[in-house]
Design a protein around this motif. Structure first.
Motif, short mmCIF file in Angstrom:
data_model
loop_
_atom_site.label_atom_id
_atom_site.label_comp_id
_atom_site.label_asym_id
_atom_site.label_seq_id
_atom_site.Cartn_x
_atom_site.Cartn_y
_atom_site.Cartn_z
N SER A 1 0.90 -1.11 0.09
CA SER A 1 0.04 -0.03 0.10
C SER A 1 0.81 1.08 0.20
O SER A 1 0.53 2.11 -0.69
CB SER A 1 -0.82 -0.08 1.23
OG SER A 1 -1.83 -0.99 1.13
N ASN B 1 -3.40 -10.73 -5.01
CA ASN B 1 -4.47 -10.03 -4.47
C ASN B 1 -4.18 -8.83 -3.87
O ASN B 1 -4.80 -8.01 -3.67
CB ASN B 1 -5.28 -11.14 -3.59
CG ASN B 1 -6.11 -12.07 -4.43
OD1 ASN B 1 -6.32 -11.89 -5.63
ND2 ASN B 1 -6.40 -13.29 -3.84
N GLU B 2 -2.90 -9.08 -3.01
CA GLU B 2 -2.54 -7.88 -2.30
C GLU B 2 -2.21 -6.68 -3.19
O GLU B 2 -2.45 -5.49 -2.77
CB GLU B 2 -1.37 -8.16 -1.38
CG GLU B 2 -1.01 -7.25 -0.45
CD GLU B 2 0.37 -7.55 0.18
OE1 GLU B 2 0.68 -6.87 1.56
OE2 GLU B 2 0.96 -8.57 0.07
N LYS C 1 -3.34 -6.31 -6.26
CA LYS C 1 -4.47 -5.80 -6.78
C LYS C 1 -5.46 -4.60 -5.94
O LYS C 1 -5.84 -3.76 -6.17
CB LYS C 1 -5.51 -6.77 -7.27
CG LYS C 1 -5.06 -7.53 -8.43
CD LYS C 1 -5.92 -8.87 -8.95
CE LYS C 1 -5.09 -9.61 -9.99
NZ LYS C 1 -5.85 -10.88 -10.22
N ASN C 2 -5.70 -5.21 -4.50
CA ASN C 2 -6.32 -4.43 -3.62
C ASN C 2 -5.60 -3.22 -3.47
O ASN C 2 -6.14 -2.05 -3.35
CB ASN C 2 -6.43 -5.05 -2.26
CG ASN C 2 -7.43 -6.11 -2.34
OD1 ASN C 2 -8.13 -6.33 -3.24
ND2 ASN C 2 -7.02 -7.21 -1.76
N ASN D 1 -7.49 0.15 -4.45
CA ASN D 1 -7.90 1.07 -3.32
C ASN D 1 -7.03 2.23 -2.92
O ASN D 1 -7.47 3.20 -2.17
CB ASN D 1 -8.01 0.35 -2.01
CG ASN D 1 -8.95 -0.93 -2.07
OD1 ASN D 1 -10.05 -0.64 -2.73
ND2 ASN D 1 -8.84 -2.03 -1.45
N GLU E 1 -12.42 0.00 -12.27
CA GLU E 1 -12.24 0.08 -10.93
C GLU E 1 -12.44 1.44 -10.56
O GLU E 1 -13.45 1.24 -9.39
CB GLU E 1 -11.01 -0.22 -10.40
CG GLU E 1 -10.52 -0.17 -9.01
CD GLU E 1 -11.21 -1.28 -8.03
OE1 GLU E 1 -11.43 -0.99 -6.90
OE2 GLU E 1 -11.66 -2.28 -8.73
#
Length: 93
Positions: free
Chosen positions: A9, A47-48, A50-51, A55, A83
């Motif tokens: 992130s 998945n991490e 993509k999130n 986000n 998205e």
């Protein structure tokens, strides 16, 4: 020397800042390249990843572009655009 581990992130946020800097400078070709890389990460990443791209990156860049009256639809690649639309629909705006 301390070991500084950056989360996905955090990296997505830094990548968003780079993309926004290119937009501020008027360097749309470089901004498009960043968006293409984000698209690749979004479609092929874990998945991490993509999130984080969905986000953090998409939210940050699209908010910045809206404030500056840039057309999000013209710059975002297809999957990032989807998205973005799903985020808009989820917030009820």
């Amino acid at each position: 020397m301390k070991n500084h581990v950056k989360t996905v992130s955090t990296k997505a946020a830094q990548f968003a800042e780079i993309t926004k800097a290119f937009i501020k400078q008027g360097n749309i070709n470089r901004a498009r390249k960043c968006l293409e890389i984000a698209e690749l990460l979004f479609t092929t990443g874990s998945n991490e990843t993509k999130n984080a791209i969905g986000n953090v990156y998409v939210f940050s860049v699209s908010t910045f572009m809206e404030i500056r009256n840039c057309r999000v639809a013209n710059l975002f690649p297809p999957q990032l655009s989807k998205e973005y639309v799903s985020q808009i629909n989820a917030t009820g705006v």
